[in-house]
Design an enzyme around this catalytic site. Sequence first.
Site: not given
Ligand code: NAP
Ligand code: GLV
Length: 309
Positions: A224, A272
């Site tokens: 983000r 994005h």
């Molecule tokens: P997720 O499965 O919830 O994974 C989040 C990861 O971040 C986990 O490994 C978590 O650790 C780690 N984390 C969270 N807080 C932390 C902290 N304080 N210190 C260290 N590690 C931390 O989420 P996801 O589905 O992979 O998505 C991740 C993020 O990508 C979303 O929240 C969104 O912001 C972004 N995103 C962006 C796009 C885009 O198009 N740009 C698309 C989709 C998602 P643990 O494993 O220990 O829980």
């Molecule tokens: C996109 O940024 C998502 O969080 O799904």
Amino acid sequence: VKVVFHSAGLDFECWKRLLQRQLPEIDLVAWPEIGDPRGVRYAIVWQPPPGLLTALHDLEVIFTLSAGVDHVLDQPDLPADLQIARLSDAGMTPQMVEYVICGVLHFHRDFDVYQREQHHRRWQPRPVLESKERTVGVLGLGVIGAAVVDSLVSLGFRVRGWSRSRQTRTGVATYHGPDGLWQMLAACEILICLLPLTATTRGMLNRELFDALPRGACLINCGRGAQLVETDLLEALDTGQLRGALLDVLEPEPLPQHSPLWRHPGVRITPHVAAQTRNEQSVTQIAENICRHEAGQALLNSVDRDLGY
Ligand code: NAP
Ligand code: GLV
């Protein structure tokens, strides 16, 4: 069962058709033309539009049309007992893998440097490093981050990954917690952020973090925009502490016209688009969760409001 839907970008009629195919008893209505708000227990939104949370007194679950939930959790009128379920993968993971690989190879094979050389009509070959000589770090080893590190490993990179809790991944040096972060950063020539935006991760891509990277490192942010301190990035690029940045997420979005990021030679921007949810997969997840909730079962991909993700 009446379910309220709101999303500026998605096709409501398509969602209605897809959801009714899976759950014929669902009456999907588009905000704000929802009729009687009493008894509405579910809403599907990217971000709750103004007035929705106060109008829907009986709301039990918000389904977000995204993986990140920061834009829902920051709503001032979010009731404390409202459950939030996010989308997990929903078709985004392979897209994010493509995007990140594209960005990593861009820096690994010096495309950013050659782009600038081309501008000056300079023909200046550089030595090619093998992927096994390059260390890439990934912040966030969740659903998306885990797939990204696996793909980097398969290309032969030395890969490091960081998470909040301890994680293990074949071929990846993993680190966790605040201490683990600083240990990990020291070798990361390319750093990718795939973290959710939380109170802990807000502003963490800052000068202190950039200084902990090897000189001339590159940054790819797909988490983000508010995780990045823009002035610190510009300073790090101008001093050469960072060589380049690929930014898919910005704060605010759209990036304002006056932002210096648009024209900085070290910055590449995409609007994005790294990964977009797929309707069919999203509908299937939400339909399953509605069934679970109706049956008194715990929701899948439910958000921990204390952790912020
Ligand atoms: P997720 O499965 O919830 O994974 C989040 C990861 O971040 C986990 O490994 C978590 O650790 C780690 N984390 C969270 N807080 C932390 C902290 N304080 N210190 C260290 N590690 C931390 O989420 P996801 O589905 O992979 O998505 C991740 C993020 O990508 C979303 O929240 C969104 O912001 C972004 N995103 C962006 C796009 C885009 O198009 N740009 C698309 C989709 C998602 P643990 O494993 O220990 O829980
Ligand atoms: C996109 O940024 C998502 O969080 O799904």
